[in-house]
Design an enzyme around this catalytic site. Structure first.
Site, PDB file in Angstrom:
ATOM      1  N   SER A 150      -4.987   3.813  -7.931  1.00  0.00           N
ATOM      2  CA  SER A 150      -5.532   4.584  -9.045  1.00  0.00           C
ATOM      3  C   SER A 150      -5.167   6.052  -8.898  1.00  0.00           C
ATOM      4  O   SER A 150      -4.870   6.522  -7.795  1.00  0.00           O
ATOM      5  CB  SER A 150      -7.055   4.440  -9.102  1.00  0.00           C
ATOM      6  N   HIS A 151      -5.212   6.768 -10.000  1.00  0.00           N
ATOM      7  CA  HIS A 151      -5.017   8.216  -9.955  1.00  0.00           C
ATOM      8  C   HIS A 151      -6.205   8.910  -9.293  1.00  0.00           C
ATOM      9  O   HIS A 151      -6.108  10.077  -8.913  1.00  0.00           O
ATOM     10  CB  HIS A 151      -4.848   8.778 -11.375  1.00  0.00           C
TER      11      HIS A 151
END
Length: 227
Positions: free
Chosen positions: A9-10
């Site tokens: 994920s970012h």
């Protein structure tokens, strides 16, 4: 050993939270979070994702690894990490929503599924919470198998039972609805808000219809292992 799973994920918090959620349904599965940049900003890090993939390859003991991502560049970062991995042929990238796909994959891995079936479980979820593709026409008419089962576990249809139903059904050749919603969608099942004493009406169509209905029946009768 089980298939390893990596969440990319970012955001480090999103990756860690998704892994924490999935771990509640799959305590024996090796889940690794790879979120954010090396200095913990929003973004993705090739080094961090590659390290997570390598760790998961070791933890899985050769059973393979499935990687799930959230947005845009996370996919490209994951693809690059797979290219540099020590065993790229053992790593699969899922085209699935991060949270729901991760849970479905983890449940499948917990049940002993191989890497291809774990990948299939994640991708069966699809984006938007269902399994139907835009070019598919839903079946109509009488189901091939059906059943009515009363929930006996104290908390009813919360996250863990929903994940067990969706994860198990995802590996079967059948379209299944539970009280009218997609039986392979964890979120849709949870949205039923079905408490203890609620009757689940299960309908299935397809080659594994009877197997699918029997699977849900066993889970419900066993109280999803919560009694």
């Amino acid at each position: 050993m089980t298939v390893g799973i990596v969440a990319v994920s970012h955001s480090s918090k999103i990756a860690e939270g998704a892994v924490e959620l999935a771990a509640q349904m799959a305590p024996d599965v090796e889940l690794v979070a790879a979120g954010g940049t090396d200095d913990d900003r929003i973004g993705t890090s090739l080094e961090k994702v590659l390290a997570a993939v390598e760790q998961s390859l070791v933890d899985s003991g050769g059973d393979g690894v499935v990687v799930l991502t959230d947005l845009g560049s996370a996919v490209m970062t994951a693809e690059s990490a797979m290219e540099f991995a020590s065993a790229p042929e053992a790593v699969r990238l899922a085209d699935a929503p991060l949270v729901e796909g991760l849970v479905a994959a983890a449940v499948a891995a917990q049940g002993g599924a191989g890497v291809e079936d774990v990948l299939k479980a994640a991708e069966a979820v699809r984006f938007g919470g269902g399994t139907e593709r835009p070019d598919e026409t839903p079946h109509t008419g009488a189901p091939d198998a059906s059943g009515d089962f009363e929930l006996i576990n104290p908390l009813g249809m919360h996250a863990r039972p929903a994940a067990k139903i969706a994860g198990g059904l995802s590996g079967m050749d059948a379209e299944v609805t539970v009280n009218g919603v997609d039986g392979m969608s964890i979120m849709a099942l949870m949205a039923l808000a079905a408490g203890q004493g609620t009757t689940l009406h299960v309908e299935a169509r397809g080659k594994d219809a009877a197997k699918a209905v029997g699977y849900v029946r066993r889970l419900v009768e066993e109280g999803f292992g919560e009694l």
